[in-house]
Scaffold this motif. Sequence first.
Motif, PDB file in Angstrom:
ATOM      1  N   ASP A 145      -5.702  13.131  12.706  1.00  0.00           N
ATOM      2  CA  ASP A 145      -6.017  13.173  11.208  1.00  0.00           C
ATOM      3  C   ASP A 145      -4.890  13.767  10.804  1.00  0.00           C
ATOM      4  N   SER A 146      -3.967  13.109   9.721  1.00  0.00           N
ATOM      5  CA  SER A 146      -2.908  13.825   9.137  1.00  0.00           C
ATOM      6  C   SER A 146      -2.514  13.154   7.745  1.00  0.00           C
ATOM      7  N   ALA A 147      -2.260  14.205   6.851  1.00  0.00           N
ATOM      8  CA  ALA A 147      -1.415  13.608   5.833  1.00  0.00           C
ATOM      9  C   ALA A 147      -0.296  12.770   5.924  1.00  0.00           C
ATOM     10  N   ILE A 148       0.238  11.894   5.225  1.00  0.00           N
ATOM     11  CA  ILE A 148       1.539  11.339   5.576  1.00  0.00           C
ATOM     12  C   ILE A 148       2.229  10.889   4.175  1.00  0.00           C
ATOM     13  N   ALA A 196       0.964  -1.183  -0.125  1.00  0.00           N
ATOM     14  CA  ALA A 196      -0.038  -0.014   0.114  1.00  0.00           C
ATOM     15  C   ALA A 196       0.887   1.397   0.029  1.00  0.00           C
ATOM     16  N   ASP A 197       0.509   2.253  -0.802  1.00  0.00           N
ATOM     17  CA  ASP A 197       1.201   3.599  -0.975  1.00  0.00           C
ATOM     18  C   ASP A 197       0.343   4.389   0.100  1.00  0.00           C
ATOM     19  N   LEU A 198       0.736   4.493   1.438  1.00  0.00           N
ATOM     20  CA  LEU A 198      -0.412   5.177   2.447  1.00  0.00           C
ATOM     21  C   LEU A 198       0.130   6.616   2.300  1.00  0.00           C
ATOM     22  N   THR A 199      -1.320   7.387   2.387  1.00  0.00           N
ATOM     23  CA  THR A 199      -1.066   8.782   2.231  1.00  0.00           C
ATOM     24  C   THR A 199      -1.581   9.495   3.434  1.00  0.00           C
ATOM     25  N   ARG A 200      -2.478   8.774   4.260  1.00  0.00           N
ATOM     26  CA  ARG A 200      -3.080   9.436   5.151  1.00  0.00           C
ATOM     27  C   ARG A 200      -3.501   8.514   6.383  1.00  0.00           C
TER      28      ARG A 200
END
Length: 755
Positions: free
Chosen positions: A571-574, A554-558
């Motif tokens: 709750d954050s973008a990553i 998975a290419d995690l974005t949040r």
Amino acid sequence: MDRAPDKRDGESETGPGDAPEGASANRVDSRTRVGRRTVLGALAGAGSAAVAGCSGSEPDDAATTGLDADRLDELAARFAPTLYFDSAEPWFPTDPRPYTVEEDGETVVDGFEAFDGYHERYDETGEPPNPTVFYNGMRYEDSPLAVVQFWMYSAFDQFTANFHWHDWEVLHVFVDLDTGDPQLYVASSHSRSVPNNEFLDPDPDVVPRILPELGSHSSTLSVNEIPDGFRRVGEEGLLADITNTTIDTVEDLLGIPIAYGLPRDEGARLPFVVPEYEGEPIYEHPDLPSVTEESLVDGALTIRSLDALRSPPTDLPLRETGIAYRHGERSGEDGTADGDDAALADEVAESVVEYELVESAELEDISAFTGPQLSFEFAVPQAVEDAVAGHITTTGVPWEQPRYENPALDVTAGNHRSELAARYDAIADDPSFGDDAAGALDGVVARVTRATETDEAPDGEGLTTTDAGVESFVLIESDPEAVPTFAGGVAVANGVPEGDHRLTVNGAGRTPHSETLTVSADEPVTRAGADGEIPLVAREDARKVELDDAESDADLTRTAVEDDFAGRIYDSAIDGSDAVYVHAGGAYTTEVRDADDEVGAYRVNPAADEAAAEEPIRIERPETGAAPLAGYVADVAEETRAAVAAAAAESDDGDDDDGSGGGGDGGGPSNAVNGLEKALAAAVEAAERAEERAREGDREGTNRQLENVVDRIARIEERLAAAREGLPPGLANATGKRIEQATKRVEQAQNSEKL
């Protein structure tokens, strides 16, 4: 506390550290002085309330010219403020000229000379040396509007988030020359990112009063009947001391003026830190022989190590009045205003010092106020320290600042600029937060709170958030200024440019919070945290949750974290990995999202991981799609089943066998509890089968098993209603919360395009 925007001499001595990471929360209980919805109500009315910066160019105000000398002297004497200082204040307004030196043919005020010389003179006489307030006057062309500025110089500035050599504060008094009436007071706050403390239409017969903040000298106004006390909101027959834009655009909101105010006078603790230079506390430097540890802010208000402080300090003293500064040569039309002012000062202050009033033009041959960059005494990440370098070097020269000639640039409340513009054509109707922020796109609003356990949950498995109690500071790392919170945790950062930003919050005795947020030019306000709220966790209660997609498909974005009782708390973008500090007394759902907006969820319950309490809780190889969502439902259902079974066993062990029907075989609540456990077990089995089918790539089988999970959850809800009387209240509440969470995740699994 007016800052030079750029870094001057010297480099930081603090070495690099680990980047801060953190957590957040989204509920405030009834004990909070200013509720969550109060602050976030700004979102509903941000179009008219200049709470979060603004778009556009610098306001097109009319040109200004100097005031007639006699009129200027008259107005300066009339409006010269009385200042009520904290009893622990070490640095009072003084004259910088005794500390000038010649460097490269220019006259400068040297930081070492001023800091040491001030204390040498103070120690010799036992009284603040050379008490002085400087004044300047400007008139807007073709307008009756004029401004008298009162500039106050201090030899040093020491605050919780920053410190520096020299300090200039200013009070602007906007006056109508035709009527002689004051129109607006503007008292300088910490930075151009925090709205100033302002008051519209002050009483012309009352002498202006200022309550300088301890150490930093940020200036709060006092216009009500309590001369040395600050009131953000009018109450008990007293006026509010500021009239800044309020957040009152939703019917049931309490209006709160957005301005820094005076935290220690509003019941909030405010810790101070000790500046360091060349690796040692500043008072140990050989070039400062007259400066001792006692020369700084009282040690009772100071923290010496963030890491050693395990809990937020609760014994920091609140504000008490010490010395009052007043101009003794002023009088009203019949002397009444001056007489009342003198009597008030004598009544509430420990002592009264009369200052000299000097025109600031006499200082304009000074080219600069110099001094090397200082460092934080305890470890601070190098990137963070460099970002706040404008706070820990030196102050600028007032007479070279745009607001010196156009004071309207310091009107930071949109309602005040609009009102001045309605009265005077010279003022442009363009809400602005000052010269630096006038062209900014947006701002950020949040409330910093304290995460703590709730009595509604099982012991150690649920949170609420309450008033922070201790003020923190917020750093947007793309901006050179740290923003202190006010009013018990409100953070407002104006003029934040469009784009992605890293926001970090630090508080004494708490683990830091860090998140990535996006500021859009299309939105007037950006809410930081989880729905605008950022809770911090006491270090002694903190657990670290880590995840990394380095070995994941998975290419995690949040990522987000939800507590069973407090709801979404982070709750954050990553960018693939993240780390969050959570309270050990909570029970959490960690949600991840990938670049395709697919969702995964994981159960995190620190209470079940006590054996490794000192180690981070790691989510290995995070995934998104139906499989991890079904696996989460199985985990939370099994966790709840085990707790219900334990409660049933404990209840059975405690039965007195008196024929009351309380036992498991006799029906009643205990039988209903057993039925609830069986329903939970059935949900576990169905969810595990759904995960298996998803991992096998069997979409039809996955959907069929997810439907079974939905049926099992409906049965759990029925059983829970019957079993509540037989369960401990906290567990009954937790079961209901967890079933709500499971229902949400099953729906996400059913809607997921990814197995």
